[in-house]
Structure formats: structure tokens, C-alpha cells
Design a protein around this motif. Structure first.
Motif, PDB file in Angstrom:
ATOM      1  N   SER A 112      -5.539 -99.209  39.133  1.00 48.78           N
ATOM      2  CA  SER A 112      -7.203 -98.826  38.642  1.00 48.78           C
ATOM      3  C   SER A 112      -6.586 -97.373  38.623  1.00 48.78           C
ATOM      4  CB  SER A 112      -8.053 -98.714  40.184  1.00 48.78           C
ATOM      5  OG  SER A 112      -8.446-100.217  40.029  1.00 48.78           O
ATOM      6  N   GLU A 113      -7.289 -96.740  37.604  1.00 50.91           N
ATOM      7  CA  GLU A 113      -7.397 -95.489  38.134  1.00 50.91           C
ATOM      8  C   GLU A 113      -7.565 -94.493  39.123  1.00 50.91           C
ATOM      9  OE1 GLU A 113      -9.617 -94.168  34.127  1.00 50.91           O
ATOM     10  OE2 GLU A 113      -7.330 -94.994  32.735  1.00 50.91           O
ATOM     11  N   ALA A 114      -7.507 -94.151  39.284  1.00 54.25           N
ATOM     12  CA  ALA A 114      -7.894 -93.043  40.896  1.00 54.25           C
ATOM     13  C   ALA A 114      -8.636 -91.434  41.436  1.00 54.25           C
ATOM     14  CB  ALA A 114      -7.298 -93.322  41.944  1.00 54.25           C
ATOM     15  N   ARG A 115      -8.890 -91.196  41.857  1.00 58.04           N
ATOM     16  CA  ARG A 115      -9.911 -89.872  42.067  1.00 58.04           C
ATOM     17  C   ARG A 115      -8.999 -89.021  43.288  1.00 58.04           C
ATOM     18  NH1 ARG A 115     -13.664 -89.365  43.406  1.00 58.04           N
ATOM     19  NH2 ARG A 115     -15.093 -91.594  43.633  1.00 58.04           N
ATOM     20  N   TYR A 116      -8.670 -88.344  43.434  1.00 57.58           N
ATOM     21  CA  TYR A 116      -7.871 -88.178  44.723  1.00 57.58           C
ATOM     22  C   TYR A 116      -8.433 -86.528  45.243  1.00 57.58           C
ATOM     23  CZ  TYR A 116      -5.615 -85.585  41.096  1.00 57.58           C
ATOM     24  OH  TYR A 116      -5.333 -84.184  39.904  1.00 57.58           O
ATOM     25  N   ASN A 117      -7.341 -85.999  46.005  1.00 55.33           N
ATOM     26  CA  ASN A 117      -8.258 -84.518  46.603  1.00 55.33           C
ATOM     27  C   ASN A 117      -6.895 -84.942  47.723  1.00 55.33           C
ATOM     28  OD1 ASN A 117      -8.752 -82.547  48.119  1.00 55.33           O
ATOM     29  ND2 ASN A 117     -10.025 -83.306  48.979  1.00 55.33           N
ATOM     30  N   ILE A 118      -5.783 -83.865  47.554  1.00 56.99           N
ATOM     31  CA  ILE A 118      -4.438 -83.904  48.274  1.00 56.99           C
ATOM     32  C   ILE A 118      -4.933 -82.024  48.692  1.00 56.99           C
ATOM     33  CG2 ILE A 118      -2.328 -83.427  47.431  1.00 56.99           C
ATOM     34  CD1 ILE A 118      -1.960 -84.475  44.817  1.00 56.99           C
ATOM     35  N   LYS A 119      -5.069 -82.601  49.723  1.00 53.89           N
ATOM     36  CA  LYS A 119      -4.844 -81.145  50.135  1.00 53.89           C
ATOM     37  C   LYS A 119      -4.010 -80.683  50.912  1.00 53.89           C
ATOM     38  CE  LYS A 119      -9.086 -83.822  52.771  1.00 53.89           C
ATOM     39  NZ  LYS A 119      -9.999 -83.555  54.345  1.00 53.89           N
ATOM     40  N   GLN A 120      -2.413 -81.305  51.377  1.00 50.32           N
ATOM     41  CA  GLN A 120      -0.947 -81.107  51.787  1.00 50.32           C
ATOM     42  C   GLN A 120      -0.697 -81.268  50.925  1.00 50.32           C
ATOM     43  OE1 GLN A 120       0.066 -80.828  55.861  1.00 50.32           O
ATOM     44  NE2 GLN A 120       1.105 -79.024  55.539  1.00 50.32           N
ATOM     45  N   ASN A 121       0.523 -80.680  50.199  1.00 49.47           N
ATOM     46  CA  ASN A 121       1.741 -81.416  49.249  1.00 49.47           C
ATOM     47  C   ASN A 121       3.254 -80.752  49.531  1.00 49.47           C
ATOM     48  OD1 ASN A 121       3.660 -83.002  48.746  1.00 49.47           O
ATOM     49  ND2 ASN A 121       2.872 -83.281  46.266  1.00 49.47           N
ATOM     50  N   ASN A 122       3.869 -80.425  50.362  1.00 46.06           N
ATOM     51  CA  ASN A 122       5.358 -79.665  49.990  1.00 46.06           C
ATOM     52  C   ASN A 122       6.636 -81.043  50.442  1.00 46.06           C
ATOM     53  OD1 ASN A 122       5.770 -80.385  53.091  1.00 46.06           O
ATOM     54  ND2 ASN A 122       5.190 -78.194  53.717  1.00 46.06           N
ATOM     55  N   LEU A 123       6.273 -82.076  50.143  1.00 49.70           N
ATOM     56  CA  LEU A 123       6.903 -83.644  50.284  1.00 49.70           C
ATOM     57  C   LEU A 123       8.300 -82.856  49.298  1.00 49.70           C
ATOM     58  CD1 LEU A 123       5.504 -86.272  50.393  1.00 49.70           C
ATOM     59  CD2 LEU A 123       6.302 -85.184  52.339  1.00 49.70           C
ATOM     60  N   LEU A 124       8.223 -81.969  48.566  1.00 50.75           N
ATOM     61  CA  LEU A 124       9.710 -81.736  46.417  1.00 50.75           C
ATOM     62  C   LEU A 124       9.094 -80.288  46.248  1.00 50.75           C
ATOM     63  CD1 LEU A 124      12.181 -82.437  46.200  1.00 50.75           C
ATOM     64  CD2 LEU A 124      10.983 -84.160  44.186  1.00 50.75           C
ATOM     65  N   ALA A 125       9.902 -79.827  46.489  1.00 52.08           N
ATOM     66  CA  ALA A 125       9.514 -78.257  46.093  1.00 52.08           C
ATOM     67  C   ALA A 125       9.015 -78.256  44.332  1.00 52.08           C
ATOM     68  CB  ALA A 125      10.644 -77.055  46.267  1.00 52.08           C
ATOM     69  N   ILE A 126       9.850 -79.130  43.347  1.00 50.18           N
ATOM     70  CA  ILE A 126       9.723 -78.674  42.767  1.00 50.18           C
ATOM     71  C   ILE A 126       8.479 -79.815  41.887  1.00 50.18           C
ATOM     72  CG2 ILE A 126      11.902 -78.970  41.913  1.00 50.18           C
ATOM     73  CD1 ILE A 126      11.916 -82.171  41.853  1.00 50.18           C
ATOM     74  N   THR A 127       7.929 -80.306  42.881  1.00 52.56           N
ATOM     75  CA  THR A 127       5.981 -80.859  43.206  1.00 52.56           C
ATOM     76  C   THR A 127       5.293 -80.093  42.101  1.00 52.56           C
ATOM     77  OG1 THR A 127       6.947 -82.602  43.842  1.00 52.56           O
ATOM     78  CG2 THR A 127       4.189 -82.614  42.788  1.00 52.56           C
ATOM     79  N   PRO A 128       4.563 -80.052  40.913  1.00 51.51           N
ATOM     80  CA  PRO A 128       4.197 -78.440  40.260  1.00 51.51           C
ATOM     81  C   PRO A 128       2.866 -78.731  40.892  1.00 51.51           C
ATOM     82  CG  PRO A 128       5.014 -79.854  38.576  1.00 51.51           C
ATOM     83  CD  PRO A 128       5.047 -81.021  39.421  1.00 51.51           C
ATOM     84  N   GLU A 129       2.598 -77.579  41.446  1.00 49.02           N
ATOM     85  CA  GLU A 129       1.388 -77.439  42.177  1.00 49.02           C
ATOM     86  C   GLU A 129       0.534 -77.359  41.325  1.00 49.02           C
ATOM     87  OE1 GLU A 129       1.241 -74.553  44.572  1.00 49.02           O
ATOM     88  OE2 GLU A 129       2.714 -75.438  46.182  1.00 49.02           O
TER      89      GLU A 129
END
Length: 232
Positions: free
Chosen positions: A185-202
């Protein structure tokens, strides 16, 4: 002839989050001899989140079983001798037994983490060593009807991967899983915190899907070559 499976997990509504990342950035994180795979010239990194209320080995399931397993896979996409596969950059799990087994058997980059209770559409985790890395918190909500990705689409390319490779010592090791094709399913999301990988574009929104729950089988790993002798 397919060999018998050795382990099984029930993946409960896994969440897939995907970001395009510059090729050179990812290439530096993937060791030779693996080739970095791309879709229309673009490299990708993904965070896959799932809970498994039941996991066990094929033999002695009562002794070697896990309950309430939570896991976050940070992965990218590779080819080895033209076979599509994934390469794990980091794996976080609440199971210390999984961490010990994955590191010892396959030299996989498993890390122990604490997971909040949450729900099927909510994930909150942090590494148990308490440093500033390895933290993730998000709410994800399905926003479309289920669909099976068609071949040659990006969603199919990102999710329908049944092999992963790793390097243990000088050996190139392949592991295989099997399951029914994903229903997404396509999804809506709310990412509150993400520093699992520095290369993930914020600054770039990820491509996000929620998948139907299903059973996944793990097969015995195979040595596929020697790192020092692989030529491309």
C-alpha cells in the motif's frame, strides 16, 4: 533442487522507506567485489522495519524460538555476477541472540537496540549503548488499496529481493529467503527522528510503502567465492 529452509519468521506489516542517494556515496560503503545496483542510473538506500511475533528454527522450534522480535534493516542494492541482491549497512534488533548469531555466523552488522511498544504502524527505537546514533521514530499509515508491483517498476525493483550477500573473512557468503510476492500500500508518514544513516537525505521525501503480513523462510547460507579472487 531447492534445499530445505532452516528458519522461519512471520513479518507483521513490514514498512519500506526508500531514498535515492548519490552513487559515489553508496559505492564507498559497499565493498568489492559487489557491484552497486541502480534503477535507471540512480542508487538507493532503504530502511525496512518489521515486527515478528513468532520466529523459530526448523528443528527444535520450542528451544530455538523468539517472540516479539523487532528489527530495522538499513540496506542498499547490489549485484554479484549479475544476480540482484541486497547488502546490509546496519541491522538493529531487540534480540541479543540474533545479534550474536548474525555476527558469529555471517559477520553481519547487527546492533542491539531498544524498541518502544508502539503499534503495527509505529516504530520507535534507539541503540542500547546510548550514543547519539541509531535512533528512529516514525508513524506510517497506509493510504491506498493493496497492489502487487508490476515487474520493471521501481517498487518491484526495491522490494522483490530474495538474496543478500556478506563477506566473512575472505569468503563471499550468500543467504536466501523466500516468501510470496509483496502486496503493498502507498503510505503517509511522519518521521520524528532518523539518524540511522548519515547519508539518508533529510531534505528529500522517501518513497514509503506498507506491506501485507506474511511468512518468510530462511535457507542455509552458501559460500559463493573468495573475495581476493573475485574479478569484474
Amino acid at each position: 533442487m531447492k534445499r530445505p529452509w532452516i528458519g522461519v519468521q512471520y513479518w507483521e506489516n513490514p514498512i519500506f522507506m526508500h531514498w535515492p542517494v548519490p552513487y559515489d556515496v553508496l559505492r564507498s560503503l559497499v565493498p568489492e567485489p559487489f557491484q552497486l545496483d541502480t534503477f535507471h542510473g540512480r542508487a538507493w538506500v532503504s530502511i525496512v522495519l518489521f515486527r515478528s511475533p513468532r520466529s523459530h528454527l526448523r528443528w527444535g522450534s520450542g528451544l530455538f524460538s523468539l517472540s516479539s522480535l523487532s528489527q530495522v534493516n538499513v540496506r542498499t542494492y547490489i549485484r554479484f555476477y549479475e544476480e540482484p541482491a541486497v547488502y546490509f549497512l546496519t541491522v538493529y534488533t531487540n534480540s541479543k541472540l540474533s545479534v550474536l548469531g548474525a555476527r558469529w555466523l555471517l559477520s553481519l552488522p547487527y546492533q542491539h537496540a531498544y524498541f518502544d511498544g508502539g503499534s503495527r504502524t509505529s516504530f520507535r527505537m534507539k541503540q542500547t549503548n546510548g550514543d547519539s546514533f541509531g535512533r528512529f521514530s516514525a508513524h506510517v499509515y497506509p493510504s491506498s488499496e493493496r497492489f502487487t508491483p508490476e515487474k520493471h517498476t521501481l517498487a518491484h525493483w526495491l522490494t522483490e529481493r530474495y538474496h543478500f550477500y556478506t563477506i566473512k573473512g575472505k569468503h563471499i557468503v550468500k543467504a536466501t529467503i523466500s516468501h510470496m510476492p509483496w502486496r503493498l500500500s502507498e503510505a503517509r508518514y511522519n518521521i520524528k527522528q532518523n539518524n540511522l544513516l548519515a547519508i539518508t537525505p533529510e531534505t528529500r521525501d522517501p518513497l514509503v510503502h506498507v506491506a501485507s503480513s506474511q511468512t518468510t523462510y530462511l535457507y542455509p547460507p552458501q559460500v559463493r567465492g573468495c573475495q581476493a579472487l573475485a574479478q569484474f
